[in-house]
Design a protein around this motif. Sequence first.
Motif, PDB file in Angstrom:
ATOM      1  N   ALA A 187      81.708 109.775  14.751  1.00 52.85           N
ATOM      2  CA  ALA A 187      82.907 109.150  14.222  1.00 52.85           C
ATOM      3  C   ALA A 187      83.313 110.001  12.767  1.00 52.85           C
ATOM      4  CB  ALA A 187      82.690 107.725  13.759  1.00 52.85           C
ATOM      5  N   ALA A 188      82.087 110.283  12.148  1.00 56.02           N
ATOM      6  CA  ALA A 188      82.380 110.939  10.855  1.00 56.02           C
ATOM      7  C   ALA A 188      82.669 112.505  10.948  1.00 56.02           C
ATOM      8  CB  ALA A 188      81.092 110.788  10.038  1.00 56.02           C
ATOM      9  N   HIS A 189      82.255 112.968  11.965  1.00 56.15           N
ATOM     10  CA  HIS A 189      82.603 114.601  12.227  1.00 56.15           C
ATOM     11  C   HIS A 189      84.022 114.692  13.165  1.00 56.15           C
ATOM     12  CE1 HIS A 189      78.605 114.726  10.512  1.00 56.15           C
ATOM     13  NE2 HIS A 189      79.435 115.808   9.548  1.00 56.15           N
ATOM     14  N   ASP A 190      84.691 113.696  13.518  1.00 58.99           N
ATOM     15  CA  ASP A 190      85.729 113.728  14.487  1.00 58.99           C
ATOM     16  C   ASP A 190      85.244 114.565  15.770  1.00 58.99           C
ATOM     17  OD1 ASP A 190      87.537 112.348  12.913  1.00 58.99           O
ATOM     18  OD2 ASP A 190      88.131 114.321  11.735  1.00 58.99           O
ATOM     19  N   LEU A 191      84.092 114.304  16.226  1.00 58.98           N
ATOM     20  CA  LEU A 191      83.685 114.863  17.672  1.00 58.98           C
ATOM     21  C   LEU A 191      84.249 113.936  18.549  1.00 58.98           C
ATOM     22  CD1 LEU A 191      80.054 115.770  16.667  1.00 58.98           C
ATOM     23  CD2 LEU A 191      82.095 117.074  16.787  1.00 58.98           C
ATOM     24  N   ARG A 192      84.756 114.516  19.627  1.00 58.55           N
ATOM     25  CA  ARG A 192      85.466 113.778  20.734  1.00 58.55           C
ATOM     26  C   ARG A 192      84.319 112.935  21.502  1.00 58.55           C
ATOM     27  NH1 ARG A 192      87.437 118.750  21.229  1.00 58.55           N
ATOM     28  NH2 ARG A 192      86.174 119.324  23.102  1.00 58.55           N
ATOM     29  N   MET A 193      84.876 111.488  21.462  1.00 54.01           N
ATOM     30  CA  MET A 193      83.894 110.594  22.155  1.00 54.01           C
ATOM     31  C   MET A 193      84.635 110.061  23.288  1.00 54.01           C
ATOM     32  SD  MET A 193      81.838 108.357  19.411  1.00 54.01           S
ATOM     33  CE  MET A 193      83.189 108.179  18.140  1.00 54.01           C
ATOM     34  N   VAL A 194      84.209 109.826  24.764  1.00 50.70           N
ATOM     35  CA  VAL A 194      84.771 109.246  25.743  1.00 50.70           C
ATOM     36  C   VAL A 194      83.871 108.322  26.229  1.00 50.70           C
ATOM     37  CG1 VAL A 194      85.807 109.558  28.177  1.00 50.70           C
ATOM     38  CG2 VAL A 194      85.975 111.119  26.223  1.00 50.70           C
ATOM     39  N   GLU A 195      84.461 107.014  26.622  1.00 51.63           N
ATOM     40  CA  GLU A 195      83.651 105.898  27.012  1.00 51.63           C
ATOM     41  C   GLU A 195      83.949 105.673  28.311  1.00 51.63           C
ATOM     42  OE1 GLU A 195      82.082 102.649  24.372  1.00 51.63           O
ATOM     43  OE2 GLU A 195      84.280 102.687  24.091  1.00 51.63           O
ATOM     44  N   ILE A 196      82.854 105.436  29.437  1.00 51.38           N
ATOM     45  CA  ILE A 196      83.018 105.179  30.822  1.00 51.38           C
ATOM     46  C   ILE A 196      82.308 104.091  31.142  1.00 51.38           C
ATOM     47  CG2 ILE A 196      83.909 107.498  31.694  1.00 51.38           C
ATOM     48  CD1 ILE A 196      81.205 107.975  32.692  1.00 51.38           C
ATOM     49  N   PRO A 197      82.550 102.957  31.863  1.00 51.15           N
ATOM     50  CA  PRO A 197      81.907 101.841  32.368  1.00 51.15           C
ATOM     51  C   PRO A 197      80.724 102.252  33.078  1.00 51.15           C
ATOM     52  CG  PRO A 197      84.431 101.420  32.611  1.00 51.15           C
ATOM     53  CD  PRO A 197      84.200 102.839  32.526  1.00 51.15           C
ATOM     54  N   VAL A 198      79.571 101.550  32.779  1.00 52.20           N
ATOM     55  CA  VAL A 198      78.339 101.915  33.701  1.00 52.20           C
ATOM     56  C   VAL A 198      77.989 100.532  34.166  1.00 52.20           C
ATOM     57  CG1 VAL A 198      77.741 104.056  32.752  1.00 52.20           C
ATOM     58  CG2 VAL A 198      76.658 102.001  31.783  1.00 52.20           C
ATOM     59  N   GLU A 199      77.310 100.352  35.295  1.00 53.39           N
ATOM     60  CA  GLU A 199      76.732  99.043  35.826  1.00 53.39           C
ATOM     61  C   GLU A 199      75.450  98.918  35.073  1.00 53.39           C
ATOM     62  OE1 GLU A 199      75.058  97.050  39.780  1.00 53.39           O
ATOM     63  OE2 GLU A 199      75.804  99.153  39.739  1.00 53.39           O
ATOM     64  N   TYR A 200      75.157  97.793  34.619  1.00 48.65           N
ATOM     65  CA  TYR A 200      74.067  97.333  33.776  1.00 48.65           C
ATOM     66  C   TYR A 200      73.244  96.449  34.836  1.00 48.65           C
ATOM     67  CZ  TYR A 200      70.491  95.532  30.684  1.00 48.65           C
ATOM     68  OH  TYR A 200      69.413  95.077  29.830  1.00 48.65           O
ATOM     69  N   ARG A 201      71.979  96.330  34.871  1.00 48.69           N
ATOM     70  CA  ARG A 201      71.130  95.487  35.622  1.00 48.69           C
ATOM     71  C   ARG A 201      70.027  95.246  34.602  1.00 48.69           C
ATOM     72  NH1 ARG A 201      71.538 100.144  39.347  1.00 48.69           N
ATOM     73  NH2 ARG A 201      69.530 101.573  39.007  1.00 48.69           N
ATOM     74  N   ASP A 202      69.486  94.032  34.641  1.00 46.61           N
ATOM     75  CA  ASP A 202      68.272  93.633  33.548  1.00 46.61           C
ATOM     76  C   ASP A 202      67.021  94.270  34.136  1.00 46.61           C
ATOM     77  OD1 ASP A 202      67.156  92.784  31.422  1.00 46.61           O
ATOM     78  OD2 ASP A 202      67.164  90.514  32.082  1.00 46.61           O
ATOM     79  N   ARG A 203      66.047  94.366  33.292  1.00 52.56           N
ATOM     80  CA  ARG A 203      64.811  95.178  33.711  1.00 52.56           C
ATOM     81  C   ARG A 203      64.128  94.287  34.946  1.00 52.56           C
ATOM     82  NH1 ARG A 203      61.354  98.098  30.714  1.00 52.56           N
ATOM     83  NH2 ARG A 203      62.341  99.173  28.784  1.00 52.56           N
ATOM     84  N   PRO A 204      63.551  95.051  36.030  1.00 50.33           N
ATOM     85  CA  PRO A 204      62.695  94.177  36.990  1.00 50.33           C
ATOM     86  C   PRO A 204      61.702  93.472  36.348  1.00 50.33           C
ATOM     87  CG  PRO A 204      62.347  96.636  36.986  1.00 50.33           C
ATOM     88  CD  PRO A 204      63.515  96.532  36.017  1.00 50.33           C
ATOM     89  N   GLU A 205      61.310  92.426  37.239  1.00 48.57           N
ATOM     90  CA  GLU A 205      60.216  91.774  36.751  1.00 48.57           C
ATOM     91  C   GLU A 205      58.856  92.356  36.540  1.00 48.57           C
ATOM     92  OE1 GLU A 205      58.066  87.367  38.224  1.00 48.57           O
ATOM     93  OE2 GLU A 205      59.660  88.295  39.517  1.00 48.57           O
ATOM     94  N   GLY A 206      58.180  92.179  35.429  1.00 50.77           N
ATOM     95  CA  GLY A 206      57.096  92.765  35.219  1.00 50.77           C
ATOM     96  C   GLY A 206      57.181  93.875  34.167  1.00 50.77           C
ATOM     97  N   SER A 207      58.731  94.360  33.951  1.00 45.70           N
ATOM     98  CA  SER A 207      58.891  95.438  33.184  1.00 45.70           C
ATOM     99  C   SER A 207      59.464  94.925  31.645  1.00 45.70           C
ATOM    100  CB  SER A 207      60.175  96.343  33.516  1.00 45.70           C
ATOM    101  OG  SER A 207      60.422  97.332  32.610  1.00 45.70           O
ATOM    102  N   GLU A 208      58.673  95.458  30.506  1.00 41.46           N
ATOM    103  CA  GLU A 208      58.997  94.765  29.285  1.00 41.46           C
ATOM    104  C   GLU A 208      59.808  95.751  28.491  1.00 41.46           C
ATOM    105  OE1 GLU A 208      55.571  93.147  27.566  1.00 41.46           O
ATOM    106  OE2 GLU A 208      55.023  91.881  29.071  1.00 41.46           O
ATOM    107  N   SER A 209      60.838  95.018  27.777  1.00 44.78           N
ATOM    108  CA  SER A 209      61.516  95.908  26.740  1.00 44.78           C
ATOM    109  C   SER A 209      60.652  96.115  25.322  1.00 44.78           C
ATOM    110  CB  SER A 209      62.748  95.226  26.381  1.00 44.78           C
ATOM    111  OG  SER A 209      63.431  95.928  25.195  1.00 44.78           O
ATOM    112  N   LYS A 210      61.009  97.299  25.031  1.00 41.05           N
ATOM    113  CA  LYS A 210      59.994  97.612  23.854  1.00 41.05           C
ATOM    114  C   LYS A 210      60.891  97.308  22.411  1.00 41.05           C
ATOM    115  CE  LYS A 210      57.910  99.892  27.105  1.00 41.05           C
ATOM    116  NZ  LYS A 210      58.429  99.687  28.510  1.00 41.05           N
ATOM    117  N   LEU A 211      62.330  97.030  22.691  1.00 37.08           N
ATOM    118  CA  LEU A 211      63.057  96.707  21.583  1.00 37.08           C
ATOM    119  C   LEU A 211      62.584  95.480  20.714  1.00 37.08           C
ATOM    120  CD1 LEU A 211      65.407  97.594  19.860  1.00 37.08           C
ATOM    121  CD2 LEU A 211      66.969  96.419  21.510  1.00 37.08           C
TER     122      LEU A 211
END
Length: 311
Positions: A187-211
């Motif tokens: 944004a600060a350097h006016d570099l071209r950004m394009v967004e496209i939708p991606v399907e999201y699925r939650d982590r499988p059971e047993g997989s833990e987020s590090k966030l």
Amino acid sequence: MLETNTNQKKDIAVLIPCYNESQTIEKVVKDYKEAYPDATIYVYDNNSTDNTAQIAEEAGAVVRHEYAQGKGNVIRSMFKDIDADCYIMADGDDTYPPVPEMADLILSRKAHMVIGDRLSSTYFQENKRPFHNTGNRAVRWLINHLFNIDVKDIMTGSRAFSYEFVKTFPVLSHGFEIETEMTIHSAAHDLRMVEIPVEYRDRPEGSESKLNTYSDGIKVLKMIARLFKEYKPMLFFGSLAFILFIISLILFIPVLSEYFQTGLVPRFPTLIVAGILMLIALLLCVCGLILEVIVKKNRQIFELFLIKTKR
């Protein structure tokens, strides 16, 4: 490799930073090999204590190691070490599928960065962590207003980059705030950004987020404040100066009113504080003006460097 209109093959590198993703990394590597059959799949293991690296290598990925902990440190090494015409960045947790359209947008030079927008698809239905949803909305609102852009998913790990973006992006973050830094840099350097939708699925059971919702959220907010100060210093320091100016006036006006009525100044401490605040406000304005000139000069240098980096 991918054919372009000039029949010249282009290199595609898939970058997957990983920390303890043994449950999902094999599927992720195979999915990206299928989506980009001629690409090189790089898995950078970030001190995993399970067998993530071994599984990734057996699945066909080029495995390297980054020993400085944190996703930002991994991305720094990836961007420094790897040369390609198109970079696809993915997470190793199998929360979204590969999207070949991302590479097409980069190789056709329609974007410097393609953002996989999870929030416009299934993110809020699939994600089971409510505070993450709130945090995503808050960060999105804040960055869009501060930097005058309209990006729907600020913190997604699903992205694609051009060679020019990768080789001119100074990675300063150490952890999960790296995606936010990428968006602000563009944004600060006016570099071209394009967004496209991606399907999201939650982590499988047993997989833990590090966030961590709270500690990493605070890091993101601190990083936004720092970059706002660095990229928009006049607005940052000017806002602080305006606040102090208003406080100074609130303190000074009653003292001035008493002086006109009685010819005396009985509240010298208040007058002194008002004067000091006014002086600080003026100094902040001067700092903002000087730094704004420096930022514009740095912007000119960046544009020249961007031209020289063109592949």
